[in-house]
Design an enzyme around this catalytic site. Structure first.
Site, PDB file in Angstrom:
ATOM      1  CE1 TYR A  67      34.356  -0.248  62.134  1.00  0.00           C
ATOM      2  CE2 TYR A  67      34.582  -2.364  62.775  1.00  0.00           C
ATOM      3  CZ  TYR A  67      35.060  -1.380  62.074  1.00  0.00           C
ATOM      4  OH  TYR A  67      36.173  -1.458  61.713  1.00  0.00           O
ATOM      5  CG  HIS A 101      38.506   3.165  64.302  1.00  0.00           C
ATOM      6  ND1 HIS A 101      37.149   2.644  64.658  1.00  0.00           N
ATOM      7  CD2 HIS A 101      38.653   3.116  63.031  1.00  0.00           C
ATOM      8  CE1 HIS A 101      36.959   1.969  63.432  1.00  0.00           C
ATOM      9  NE2 HIS A 101      37.744   2.132  62.533  1.00  0.00           N
TER      10      HIS A 101
HETATM   11  N1  LIG Z   1      40.340  -0.027  61.080  1.00  0.00           N
HETATM   12  C1  LIG Z   1      39.822   0.573  59.969  1.00  0.00           C
HETATM   13  O1  LIG Z   1      39.775   1.575  59.990  1.00  0.00           O
HETATM   14  C2  LIG Z   1      39.096  -0.578  59.335  1.00  0.00           C
HETATM   15  C3  LIG Z   1      38.498  -0.001  57.980  1.00  0.00           C
HETATM   16  C4  LIG Z   1      37.857  -0.874  57.155  1.00  0.00           C
HETATM   17  C5  LIG Z   1      37.693  -2.319  57.659  1.00  0.00           C
HETATM   18  N2  LIG Z   1      38.325  -2.761  58.844  1.00  0.00           N
HETATM   19  C6  LIG Z   1      37.939  -4.053  59.518  1.00  0.00           C
HETATM   20  O2  LIG Z   1      38.420  -4.697  58.401  1.00  0.00           O
HETATM   21  C7  LIG Z   1      37.167  -5.603  57.916  1.00  0.00           C
HETATM   22  C8  LIG Z   1      37.390  -5.966  56.496  1.00  0.00           C
HETATM   23  O3  LIG Z   1      37.340  -4.971  55.755  1.00  0.00           O
HETATM   24  P1  LIG Z   1      36.250  -4.417  54.781  1.00  0.00           P
HETATM   25  O4  LIG Z   1      34.702  -4.655  55.458  1.00  0.00           O
HETATM   26  O5  LIG Z   1      36.441  -3.045  54.168  1.00  0.00           O
HETATM   27  O6  LIG Z   1      36.083  -5.288  53.464  1.00  0.00           O
HETATM   28  P2  LIG Z   1      36.285  -6.766  52.869  1.00  0.00           P
HETATM   29  O7  LIG Z   1      36.560  -7.818  53.907  1.00  0.00           O
HETATM   30  O8  LIG Z   1      37.910  -6.677  52.360  1.00  0.00           O
HETATM   31  O9  LIG Z   1      35.609  -7.028  51.881  1.00  0.00           O
HETATM   32  C9  LIG Z   1      34.224  -7.162  52.211  1.00  0.00           C
HETATM   33  C10 LIG Z   1      33.335  -6.981  50.823  1.00  0.00           C
HETATM   34  O10 LIG Z   1      33.640  -8.074  50.060  1.00  0.00           O
HETATM   35  C11 LIG Z   1      32.530  -8.911  49.819  1.00  0.00           C
HETATM   36  N3  LIG Z   1      33.048 -10.326  49.873  1.00  0.00           N
HETATM   37  C12 LIG Z   1      33.217 -10.860  51.170  1.00  0.00           C
HETATM   38  N4  LIG Z   1      33.651 -12.220  50.717  1.00  0.00           N
HETATM   39  C13 LIG Z   1      33.485 -12.299  49.308  1.00  0.00           C
HETATM   40  C14 LIG Z   1      33.744 -13.360  48.444  1.00  0.00           C
HETATM   41  N5  LIG Z   1      34.336 -14.505  48.968  1.00  0.00           N
HETATM   42  N6  LIG Z   1      33.308 -13.320  47.246  1.00  0.00           N
HETATM   43  C15 LIG Z   1      32.853 -12.153  46.766  1.00  0.00           C
HETATM   44  N7  LIG Z   1      32.560 -11.164  47.471  1.00  0.00           N
HETATM   45  C16 LIG Z   1      33.126 -11.280  48.841  1.00  0.00           C
HETATM   46  C17 LIG Z   1      31.213  -8.309  51.032  1.00  0.00           C
HETATM   47  O11 LIG Z   1      30.296  -8.549  50.427  1.00  0.00           O
HETATM   48  P3  LIG Z   1      29.035  -9.573  51.437  1.00  0.00           P
HETATM   49  O12 LIG Z   1      29.132  -9.086  52.899  1.00  0.00           O
HETATM   50  O13 LIG Z   1      27.752  -9.197  50.680  1.00  0.00           O
HETATM   51  O14 LIG Z   1      29.365 -10.895  51.316  1.00  0.00           O
HETATM   52  C18 LIG Z   1      31.825  -7.047  51.363  1.00  0.00           C
HETATM   53  O15 LIG Z   1      31.099  -6.477  50.104  1.00  0.00           O
HETATM   54  C19 LIG Z   1      36.085  -4.861  58.430  1.00  0.00           C
HETATM   55  O16 LIG Z   1      34.822  -5.485  58.294  1.00  0.00           O
HETATM   56  C20 LIG Z   1      36.560  -4.302  59.672  1.00  0.00           C
HETATM   57  O17 LIG Z   1      36.360  -5.092  60.713  1.00  0.00           O
HETATM   58  C21 LIG Z   1      38.903  -1.574  59.817  1.00  0.00           C
END
Ligand SMILES: NC(=O)c1ccc[n+]([C@@H]2O[C@H](COP(=O)([O-])OP(=O)(O)OC[C@H]3O[C@@H](n4cnc5c(N)ncnc54)[C@H](OP(=O)(O)O)[C@@H]3O)[C@@H](O)[C@H]2O)c1
Length: 304
Positions: A48, A117
């Site tokens: 990241y 990862h």
């Molecule tokens: N191990 C892996 O391969 C892997 C892959 C993906 C993710 N991850 C981890 O999991 C975490 C979460 O996954 P993610 O980042 O894919 O997505 P997520 O947390 O499922 O969703 C984030 C998205 O939703 C929006 N959002 C967040 N809260 C909201 C709300 N209350 N209402 C409306 N929209 C909202 C955010 O926009 P804004 O930021 O503009 O609010 C962003 O676009 C990552 O940050 C990372 O730490 C790990």
């Protein structure tokens, strides 16, 4: 804070804060806000490129909340390297060195959980896992696990006589429930950690350049005024995001919602004051659409 046992002596808080796609110079403020809002679990990764900012945010957040390092659960991930993308695969030695570098950036002596990862490079998977075992023995990681591993990738580790991972962080939400893998993890005593819980929202990763393999149908379904999660959320008087996160927690999955908006960060943490009823849990179980969409290359649990 509600927790789940990860190992005999490590508990993982159900509510974690995700930091993917938050730039290094913006992430400190977001992490500090999350700790102030009650998050006690932060998720980052070497890939990241924001571990320095996460480290600064942890320091500021602990200070602001009057907490000690032991009050927080921190995860980071080894980037294993992917020869298919022109990157050398990490060896046992470079794996051990990589956590050392992550710890310097994070300003920490240890992480609570260190993950591989993704299961990219078959030839080095065992070597990298041996590196994680060594890091746990050195006390630099309290627990070790994997991310995006399918059943066969975990079976490889078991067949080599190596310790079983404590966790597998995978894409899990109502549209990608991975029932076979979830059952396998349960039977193997491996904690599933859910990422990208908010995929069904119309607002999920809409900014340019953010990876998404969502289909047009998925995007259209998220916009509908009568989207099932929107209807259910109204019934409980919560947001759709809270409903999706609460579903995961009731399934036993720690979650990692990411946001850069303070109001969303706070509301996403408020998921322990209501319960999705049995009828709605059963209805959601029928909404599975198969593979995940968070990786542009396709669901990495299917890697060879
Ligand atoms: N191990 C892996 O391969 C892997 C892959 C993906 C993710 N991850 C981890 O999991 C975490 C979460 O996954 P993610 O980042 O894919 O997505 P997520 O947390 O499922 O969703 C984030 C998205 O939703 C929006 N959002 C967040 N809260 C909201 C709300 N209350 N209402 C409306 N929209 C909202 C955010 O926009 P804004 O930021 O503009 O609010 C962003 O676009 C990552 O940050 C990372 O730490 C790990």
């Amino acid at each position: 804070m509600k927790t789940r046992a990860l190992t005999a002596d490590v508990q993982i808080p159900y509510l974690g804060f995700g930091t993917y796609l938050i730039a290094d110079d913006a992430v400190a403020a977001a992490v500090e806000e999350a700790i102030r809002a009650g998050y006690r679990h932060i998720d980052t990764a070497e890939a990241y490129q924001n571990e320095s900012g996460v480290g600064a945010g942890i320091e500021a957040g602990l200070e602001a909340a009057g907490l000690a390092r032991r009050d927080l659960f921190v995860t980071t991930k080894l980037w294993p390297g992917n020869p298919a993308w022109g990157q050398p695969a990490k060896t046992t030695e470079s794996t051990v060195a990589a956590l050392g570098e992550s710890l310097v950036r994070l300003r920490l002596d240890y992480v609570d959980l260190y993950l591989i990862h993704a299961p990219f490079e078959r030839d080095q998977r065992l070597a990298q896992w041996r590196g994680l075992v060594e890091l746990r023995e050195q006390g630099k990681a309290r627990a070790i696990g994997v991310s995006n591993f399918g059943i066969k990738h975990i079976e490889e580790l078991k067949a080599a006589g190596l310790p079983t991972p404590a966790a597998n962080q995978i894409e899990l939400h109502p549209w990608s429930q991975k029932p076979e893998l979830a059952r396998y993890l349960d039977d193997s005593g491996i904690t599933p950690i859910a990422y990208s819980s908010l995929v069904p929202l119309a607002t999920w990763r809409t900014a340019a350049g953010q990876h998404s393999a969502k289909t047009d149908q998925m995007k259209a379904d998220g916009e509908r005024a009568d989207a099932p999660f929107r209807v259910m959320a109204r019934k409980y008087g919560v947001s759709e995001a809270q409903l999706l996160l609460r579903w995961a927690v009731q399934k036993g999955y720690p979650v990692l919602p990411k946001s850069t908006h303070p109001d969303r960060i706070r509301r996403n943490a408020d998921i322990f004051g209501f319960t999705v009823d049995d009828e709605d849990m059963a209805a959601i179980e029928r909404m599975d659409r198969g593979d995940g969409v968070a990786w542009a290359m396709g669901d990495p649990t299917k890697a060879p």
